[in-house]
Design an enzyme around this catalytic site. Structure first.
Site, short mmCIF file in Angstrom:
data_model
loop_
_atom_site.label_atom_id
_atom_site.label_comp_id
_atom_site.label_asym_id
_atom_site.label_seq_id
_atom_site.Cartn_x
_atom_site.Cartn_y
_atom_site.Cartn_z
N ASP A 15 -37.76 9.98 -125.06
CA ASP A 15 -36.71 10.09 -126.02
C ASP A 15 -35.50 10.77 -125.06
O ASP A 15 -35.37 10.94 -123.92
CB ASP A 15 -37.09 10.99 -127.16
CG ASP A 15 -37.42 12.45 -127.07
OD1 ASP A 15 -37.35 12.92 -125.67
OD2 ASP A 15 -37.69 13.33 -127.81
N HIS A 16 -34.61 11.45 -126.06
CA HIS A 16 -33.37 11.98 -125.43
C HIS A 16 -33.51 13.07 -124.54
O HIS A 16 -32.49 13.53 -123.74
CB HIS A 16 -32.24 12.14 -126.50
CG HIS A 16 -32.67 13.09 -127.44
ND1 HIS A 16 -33.61 12.83 -128.56
CD2 HIS A 16 -32.58 14.55 -127.70
CE1 HIS A 16 -33.82 13.97 -129.20
NE2 HIS A 16 -33.21 14.87 -128.71
N THR A 17 -34.68 13.69 -124.82
CA THR A 17 -34.71 15.21 -124.08
C THR A 17 -35.34 15.09 -122.68
O THR A 17 -35.50 15.88 -121.79
CB THR A 17 -35.88 15.95 -124.79
OG1 THR A 17 -37.29 15.46 -124.80
CG2 THR A 17 -35.45 16.36 -126.44
N ARG A 18 -35.54 13.85 -122.22
CA ARG A 18 -36.19 13.54 -120.94
C ARG A 18 -35.36 12.67 -119.89
O ARG A 18 -34.76 11.70 -120.60
CB ARG A 18 -37.69 12.73 -121.10
CG ARG A 18 -38.67 13.38 -121.95
CD ARG A 18 -39.06 14.73 -121.42
NE ARG A 18 -40.32 15.19 -121.81
CZ ARG A 18 -40.12 16.36 -122.65
NH1 ARG A 18 -38.74 17.09 -123.03
NH2 ARG A 18 -40.98 16.90 -123.44
N HIS A 44 -40.09 16.56 -131.46
CA HIS A 44 -38.35 16.52 -131.19
C HIS A 44 -37.73 15.96 -132.25
O HIS A 44 -38.25 15.10 -133.22
CB HIS A 44 -38.00 16.15 -130.02
CG HIS A 44 -38.85 16.57 -128.67
ND1 HIS A 44 -38.79 15.82 -127.67
CD2 HIS A 44 -39.32 17.81 -128.60
CE1 HIS A 44 -39.61 16.54 -126.76
NE2 HIS A 44 -39.89 17.66 -127.41
N HIS A 71 -45.32 20.28 -115.41
CA HIS A 71 -45.10 20.59 -116.92
C HIS A 71 -46.02 21.94 -117.30
O HIS A 71 -47.04 22.14 -116.65
CB HIS A 71 -46.10 19.57 -117.73
CG HIS A 71 -45.52 19.88 -119.23
ND1 HIS A 71 -46.31 20.69 -119.97
CD2 HIS A 71 -44.43 19.31 -120.19
CE1 HIS A 71 -45.91 20.50 -121.47
NE2 HIS A 71 -44.69 19.81 -121.28
N LYS A 78 -39.33 26.12 -120.51
CA LYS A 78 -39.98 25.61 -119.30
C LYS A 78 -39.59 26.26 -117.96
O LYS A 78 -40.31 26.43 -117.02
CB LYS A 78 -39.99 24.08 -119.40
CG LYS A 78 -40.34 23.31 -120.53
CD LYS A 78 -40.14 21.94 -120.41
CE LYS A 78 -40.69 21.20 -121.77
NZ LYS A 78 -40.24 19.66 -121.58
#
Length: 424
Positions: free
Chosen positions: A71-74, A107, A173, A297
């Site tokens: 999605d848009h967060t990656r 998300h 991660h 993170k």
């Protein structure tokens, strides 16, 4: 020493006194020079799949094909990846019904503008994109029980596919060890209930649920099981540098290709901790630093090299604010960090609440360090979450010196906190 670190889209520049900077911890990915361009690396990976037939061969006779997409967060460079994957599938079966299932996990849904930026207008206009929503029970299928005991409930588009494949990228991660591979399924296209079970307080507190660790990681075990049950047949994962450019690509069997990818990333990303009074870090700039939720993170990299009682400074734009209502309210409504930690520790695996994992890790960090955010997020929001806000690096350093009662603190800089594995 002059620095330019990732922050939003523009970056952040500042200078620090030479004598106070003990080390700059950076991934060797930024110096790695691939022997091919980005598109050629992807094409080469697809042409030489690891422990798997090629995508065109897999697509023969498969009418219902689903590609799980980030999605848009990656910062996955999908523009280089999705077109050749579509081409290979259609080469094997020109009549295949192909769906791009956006793996939002927990998300918010991606906007059309974010999808166009990620995939390109042609893909968004001509392909069928489906947004996974973890709270939509009608979209889910119960697939039994995870090794941990939680329910395995997945998006029906994924499990009903004749051929299920995934694209993604591999980076360190902070609790799954590495991104990519099996994470496309869990948490990517899993139900809220399944994500909560996997992200329980017990697992987040496990010593092997840490950056760069897969062996013995209970979260990874659940994720692999979910990917197997869903029938994930093929992945295309890439490794990227600080400019979000592809430096290597891995395609094929989801376990074998992911393993080769994590070995490559581990070789480049591993750095030795250099304990200091102040650890400066980032969340890798846009799109990874869109909110405070994601910025935790980057803080974990600083956590691994900051002295107890020291100060973590994180530069994260957070144009979307906190990124999770439950995450924010956990801190807003608590009387102390200890209260948050004790409450989470008291919950059973089946009692996990939304965003608990992010709250748990941030509370763990705040229990040992003061945290200063250089951010566009509102001052009240930052302070409600037991942190301090600064408008610039100069202001952040002065604030840190005051908190430490030390006008010449030692400093370790981590320009990209999500791109390194800090080893103690």
């Amino acid at each position: 020493m002059d620095f330019k670190i990732p922050y939003g889209r523009a970056g952040l520049e500042f200078a620090l006194p030479d004598a106070q900077v003990l080390a700059t911890l950076t991934s060797k990915a930024n110096q790695f020079e691939p022997d091919k361009g980005q598109q050629d690396l992807v094409d080469q990976a697809l042409a030489n799949p690891i422990d798997s037939p090629g995508l065109s061969e897999l697509a023969k006779g498969k009418d219902n094909v689903v590609i799980i997409c980030s999605d848009h967060t990656r910062p996955v460079p999908s523009k280089f990846m999705i077109p050749p994957m579509l081409e290979q599938i259609r080469k094997g079966n020109s009549d295949a019904n192909i769906k791009l299932l956006i793996a939002t996990g927990f998300h918010r849904p991606s906007t059309e503008a974010e999808m166009i930026e990620k995939f390109g207008e042609e893909v968004v206009k001509n392909e069928k994109l489906i947004m996974h929503r973890s709270t939509n029970d009608e979209d889910m299928v119960d697939y039994g029980t995870l090794p941990s005991g939680g329910k395995l409930i997945l998006n029906h588009h994924a499990v009903e596919a004749d051929l299920l494949i995934a694209e993604g990228f591999i980076e360190p991660h902070f609790f799954a060890g590495y991104s990519g591979g099996r994470k496309s399924v869990l948490p990517g296209v899993a139900s809220k209930e399944t994500v909560l079970a996997n992200h329980c307080g017990e697992f987040i507190a496990h010593p092997n649920a840490r950056t760069g660790i897969i062996e013995g990681n209970p979260m990874h075990k659940d994720m692999v099981y979910a990917a197997e049950k869903a029938g994930l047949a093929f992945i295309l994962n890439v490794a990227i540098n600080e400019d979000k450019e592809i430096i290597n690509a891995f395609a094929g069997d989801f376990k074998a290709a992911h393993k080769q990818g994590t070995d490559f990333v581990a070789e480049l990303a591993g750095v030795e901790a250099v304990p200091a009074d102040i650890a400066i870090t980032t969340n890798g700039g846009y799109p990874l630093d869109q909110n405070i939720y994601q910025a935790v993170k980057g803080m974990t990299a600083a956590e691994a090299t900051c002295k107890d009682g020291g100060v973590i400074i994180i530069a994260a734009e957070c144009s979307d604010g906190h990124g999770g209502e439950a995450f924010y309210n956990t801190f807003l409504e608590a009387e102390s960090i200890k209260e948050i930690r004790d409450e989470i520790a008291s919950r059973d695996r089946t009692e996990t609440v939304p965003d608990q994992w992010e709250s748990q890790i941030l509370a763990r960090i705040l229990d040992r360090f003061e945290v200063i955010m250089i951010t566009a997020a509102p001052k009240k929001m930052v302070e409600d979450m037991y942190m301090h806000k600064a408008e610039s690096m100069d202001e952040a350093i002065k604030m840190a010196e005051s908190l430490l009662a030390n006008d010449k603190p030692e400093i370790t800089v981590i320009p990209d906190g999500v791109g390194v594995i800090v080893q103690k």
